[in-house]
Design an enzyme around this catalytic site. Structure first.
Site, short mmCIF file in Angstrom:
data_model
loop_
_atom_site.label_atom_id
_atom_site.label_comp_id
_atom_site.label_asym_id
_atom_site.label_seq_id
_atom_site.Cartn_x
_atom_site.Cartn_y
_atom_site.Cartn_z
CB SER A 246 -9.00 -2.17 4.07
OG SER A 246 -9.59 -3.31 3.49
NE ARG B 25 -3.58 -2.58 0.30
CZ ARG B 25 -3.25 -3.80 -0.12
NH1 ARG B 25 -2.11 -4.00 -0.75
NH2 ARG B 25 -4.05 -4.83 0.08
CD GLU C 133 -5.25 -0.15 2.85
OE1 GLU C 133 -5.75 -0.19 1.71
OE2 GLU C 133 -5.15 -1.15 3.58
#
Length: 339
Positions: A236, A164, A335
């Site tokens: 998420s 990520r 995230e």
């Protein structure tokens, strides 16, 4: 063409549904517009590029310019008997691209089906799901250097892609505006079925088409994740923490009656699902004020009634982080990008 709006409402431009605005909103539909936009942005800071607003938490109004790429074409730019290079505009919805590729019988992006967001943001965030990351299939990123006023075709190996993460989020933050991404897709069947749910779904047969994998991925996602159009969320919320082997065994020994899910990584590292950690702290399905944890997937924080404020989401985030720290000694990292 450049479209510009002043004092622009961003409520419907971020999937969390935060009621915020920006001083200026700029959308362009051609890379040739960027010289003019770049000169303007250098005179008016702060500024940010935003795709579909699907991985963002606005913590307040944005006092600056928000730039959106409206380039939405999909074209084959090169091919061999085995593979094809497809260029997608940065403003193409990632799921639309996955649908297009699957319909044409091209393998590689089907595991990323159903992810909200756009192609340009996928290259920035290195989005991933079900065993595939964007960097696995990216061939080139086409971008405009705002400071220099020049265009570049950037190789993925130069982007320092990680979990990520990429240089676009760190050293290159607010340097480039991505206009298009080239993807290398396979004409030959190359299903990626390492993810447990996919492995189970295809345990009796190999998928014959990428569309078959795509449909299965969408069904798995829909069984666990809320549709942002129905229940505002940013997907998420936390990254899956990566710990050393000693820390993992300590957690395992302290919870002998629980099967601790994990993924072994190189160099003696272990990834533990953040969703499991959060669930063990009894947050699954719980509500705090106007914010909540999704009842089917504790990794997702939601704005259930559409009236949560940034403060509501931030308070829930911090309470979850503190709970996991107390129980496991692990500090979760978001995230979702906070603006």
């Amino acid at each position: 063409m450049i479209l510009e709006h002043i004092s622009y409402d961003l409520t419907n431009k971020n999937t969390f549904g935060m009621k915020v605005s920006c001083d200026q909103h700029i959308e362009f539909d051609s890379p040739y517009d960027l010289s003019e936009i770049g000169n303007h942005l250098l005179q008016k800071k702060p500024w940010m590029v935003m795709g579909a607003g699907s991985n963002l938490l606005f913590t307040h109004d944005f006092h600056g310019a928000v730039v959106h790429c409206g380039i939405r074409g999909i074209d084959i730019v090169d091919e061999t008997p085995e593979e094809v290079i497809v260029r997608a505009g940065a403003g193409v919805a990632l799921d639309d691209f996955a649908s297009w590729a699957s319909e044409h019988g091209y393998w590689g992006v089907e595991n990323l089906s159903g992810i909200p967001g756009e192609v340009g943001a996928a290259a920035v965030q290195n989005v991933g799901a079900y065993g595939v990351e964007a960097c696995d299939i990216i061939h080139r990123i086409h971008a405009f250097d705002v400071a220099l006023g020049t265009t570049h075709a950037i190789k993925p190996e130069d982007c320092d892609y990680g979990y990520r993460s990429s240089k676009f989020k760190s050293q290159w933050h607010n340097r480039y505006i991505i206009t298009a991404v080239d993807f290398c897709l396979s004409k030959d069947p190359e299903p990626r079925l390492d993810y447990p749910a996919l492995k189970k779904a295809f345990q009796d047969h190999e998928p014959a088409t990428p569309q078959e994998v795509r449909q299965t991925v969408i069904e798995i996602r829909n069984s666990k994740l809320p549709d942002p159009k129905a229940v505002p969320n940013a997907g998420s919320f936390f990254r899956n923490p990566i710990v050393d082997v000693a820390t993992f065994h300590k957690i395992k020994n302290e919870h002998p009656l629980t099967d601790v899910p994990h993924y072994d990584l190189p160099e003696g590292k272990v990834k533990i699902p953040a969703a499991w950690l959060i669930e063990q702290c009894d947050w699954k399905g719980r509500r705090l004020g106007n914010a909540a944890v999704w009842h089917l997937q504790p990794l997702v924080l939601v704005n259930p009634d559409g009236d949560a404020t940034p403060e509501d989401i931030l308070k829930l985030e911090q309470e979850i982080i503190k709970s996991v720290e107390r129980k496991f000694g692990i500090t979760l990292q978001p995230e979702v990008e906070h603006i």
